[in-house]
Design an enzyme around this catalytic site. Sequence first.
Site, PDB file in Angstrom:
ATOM      1  N   LYS A  47       0.840  -1.196   0.000  1.00  0.00           N
ATOM      2  CA  LYS A  47       0.000   0.000   0.000  1.00  0.00           C
ATOM      3  C   LYS A  47       0.881   1.255   0.000  1.00  0.00           C
ATOM      4  O   LYS A  47       1.998   1.210   0.513  1.00  0.00           O
ATOM      5  CB  LYS A  47      -0.865   0.019   1.272  1.00  0.00           C
ATOM      6  CG  LYS A  47      -2.035  -0.918   1.264  1.00  0.00           C
ATOM      7  CD  LYS A  47      -2.874  -0.748   2.519  1.00  0.00           C
ATOM      8  CE  LYS A  47      -4.025  -1.729   2.561  1.00  0.00           C
ATOM      9  NZ  LYS A  47      -5.044  -1.497   1.524  1.00  0.00           N
TER      10      LYS A  47
ATOM     11  N   ARG B 207     -10.580 -11.186   1.756  1.00  0.00           N
ATOM     12  CA  ARG B 207     -11.499 -12.179   1.182  1.00  0.00           C
ATOM     13  C   ARG B 207     -10.943 -13.593   1.305  1.00  0.00           C
ATOM     14  O   ARG B 207     -11.694 -14.555   1.378  1.00  0.00           O
ATOM     15  CB  ARG B 207     -11.809 -11.794  -0.268  1.00  0.00           C
ATOM     16  CG  ARG B 207     -10.598 -11.745  -1.152  1.00  0.00           C
ATOM     17  CD  ARG B 207     -10.849 -10.982  -2.453  1.00  0.00           C
ATOM     18  NE  ARG B 207     -10.970  -9.542  -2.233  1.00  0.00           N
ATOM     19  CZ  ARG B 207     -11.298  -8.668  -3.187  1.00  0.00           C
ATOM     20  NH1 ARG B 207     -11.553  -9.087  -4.406  1.00  0.00           N
ATOM     21  NH2 ARG B 207     -11.373  -7.390  -2.910  1.00  0.00           N
TER      22      ARG B 207
HETATM   23  N1  BES Z   1      -8.174  -3.500   4.091  1.00  0.00           N
HETATM   24  C1  BES Z   1      -8.311  -3.146   2.727  1.00  0.00           C
HETATM   25  C2  BES Z   1      -9.579  -2.332   2.466  1.00  0.00           C
HETATM   26  C3  BES Z   1      -9.612  -0.964   3.088  1.00  0.00           C
HETATM   27  C4  BES Z   1      -9.011   0.096   2.462  1.00  0.00           C
HETATM   28  C5  BES Z   1     -10.285  -0.753   4.284  1.00  0.00           C
HETATM   29  C6  BES Z   1      -9.069   1.353   3.035  1.00  0.00           C
HETATM   30  C7  BES Z   1     -10.337   0.502   4.847  1.00  0.00           C
HETATM   31  C8  BES Z   1      -9.728   1.548   4.227  1.00  0.00           C
HETATM   32  C9  BES Z   1      -8.364  -4.387   1.846  1.00  0.00           C
HETATM   33  O1  BES Z   1      -7.625  -5.469   2.299  1.00  0.00           O
HETATM   34  C10 BES Z   1      -7.820  -3.989   0.523  1.00  0.00           C
HETATM   35  O2  BES Z   1      -6.717  -3.540   0.476  1.00  0.00           O
HETATM   36  N2  BES Z   1      -8.603  -4.145  -0.524  1.00  0.00           N
HETATM   37  C11 BES Z   1      -8.194  -3.776  -1.837  1.00  0.00           C
HETATM   38  C12 BES Z   1      -8.714  -4.818  -2.792  1.00  0.00           C
HETATM   39  C13 BES Z   1      -8.227  -4.659  -4.210  1.00  0.00           C
HETATM   40  C14 BES Z   1      -6.742  -4.918  -4.283  1.00  0.00           C
HETATM   41  C15 BES Z   1      -8.978  -5.642  -5.086  1.00  0.00           C
HETATM   42  C16 BES Z   1      -8.794  -2.419  -2.163  1.00  0.00           C
HETATM   43  O3  BES Z   1      -9.939  -2.177  -1.799  1.00  0.00           O
HETATM   44  O4  BES Z   1      -8.077  -1.599  -2.736  1.00  0.00           O
HETATM   45 ZN    ZN Z   2      -5.577  -5.359   1.746  1.00  0.00          ZN
END
Ligand code: BES
Ligand code: ZN
Length: 491
Positions: free
Chosen positions: A268, A342
Amino acid sequence: MSFTLSGGNPRTASLDTLIIPVAQSTKVPARIRDIDGTKLLYSTSEFTGKEGQTAVLYGALGIKAKRMVLIGVGEAKAVSPDTWRRCLGRLSRHAAITASTSLGVDLSEATTPENIQAAIEGYLLGSYKLTAFRTGEAATPPHRVDKAMLFVDKVSASLKAAVDRGLIYAEAQNTARELAETPSADLTPKIYAQRVTKLGKAHGFTVKVLDEKAIARERMGGILGVAQGSAEPPRVVVMQHRGGKPKDKPLVLIGKGVTFDTGGISLKPALNMHEMKQDMSGSAAVVGAMTAIARLKLPRNVIGIIGTTENAPSGTAYKPGDVLRMRSGKTVEIINTDAEGRLVLADCLDYADGFAPQAVIDIATLTGAAKFILGTSGAPIIGTHSRLMDQIRDAADRTSERVWELPLWDDFVKAMDGTVADLVNSASGGFAGTCTAAGFLSNFVKDWPWAHIDIAYMDMAFSDKPYQLKGGTGFGARLLADLAQHWSTVK
Ligand code: BES
Ligand code: ZN
Ligand code: ZN
């Protein structure tokens, strides 16, 4: 602290502070017209009873309390239980209350179980603060009065039950907030499992912890894949409340418990990454709800399952292109290691089937895309069974933890079909990210009714609200507890 109901006269009670709620009007309401100072107060137009306005009067004749706080509740016809949550939330931090050791609230014109419960929730939620990581003055715990009296028209068993519920629901949510706000170094999966075990002992639910070996025995390839980059081993924690008949099929609640989500190899960006210590908020809501369900001894069987792990990049981390074999036997090609939640949930869903559930609900900070759907105003919900969705909506109305349904169309399920493996963990293009995440999960759902609650961005408050200051919200703890309380069989 304790809340006591009284059918007596609030004016003759010896208290530091007496709170009198008043509806909006330009004229002095009849109820307070005889109290000195009120005519003068209204003549200044400084106070009209608009929601949130307060006026403090000291030593009013005929009032035994040292001071009286008038609090505006807004238009009489718009007053709802959440009005009481908000008003008591604001009051809990008001200088008059933080200087008091005893207080009374005149709820004689608002005597319903829903209002009493909400008022108590508001007070306890509004005065929550995390002090464990502070020093000096900031480390002092929130002020709580020793004695709080709620004046009602007539004390009854149903009002007494509402007092207990208000306290238990608020403490459940505060537990969830506290877990969510705790830094990942202080809440590793291992420490988290120990904390849940302690909560189970304190509140009366059983806790079984699957450590990394047990998780491997269960072939939970999703959880193991996510965890393999971290120095901290994963845990799956199973909480059980058996309040129903032994044969009653349980309601199963599943929570995402990623104690820190760096994104893994698909790292990230640094901006706001610290917020990812809260990527276990879904599991915290389940833990909070289980404390409430057990303390209230609800006559139902409820099981909570949380999958907890870190998602970290390292030489041992899972990589894009890797294929994981999930507990269900399905294979998943990793497109993005940041779509880890997921994978954790999928194994928990498959594990839940072993309990022969009557319904399964999962809750997770699953997709950043939720920010663009309902933002911080409500949580998207997606599911397979309309009567289950109706029940979640009803619980959302009662708790003011808002939800809104999104569809589970075939497109969203198909978007997760794989080429190398059975599935991919991230759809190409990122379209409808919240829905395709649910589409992925649906592959691990059996024939029981299922609902998914995405609480990304609902788990944190970015500005102060009446009963929720900036920080972790504990969203979902009251929602799930209330759902379990009002549960009716869906099949
Ligand atoms: N934990 C994150 C989602 C999230 C992001 C929660 C910001 C709260 C604030 C999750 O694990 C994630 O990173 N999801 C990705 C999925 C994508 C790579 C398909 C996302 O939402 O960007
Ligand atoms: Zn994530
Ligand atoms: Zn995550």
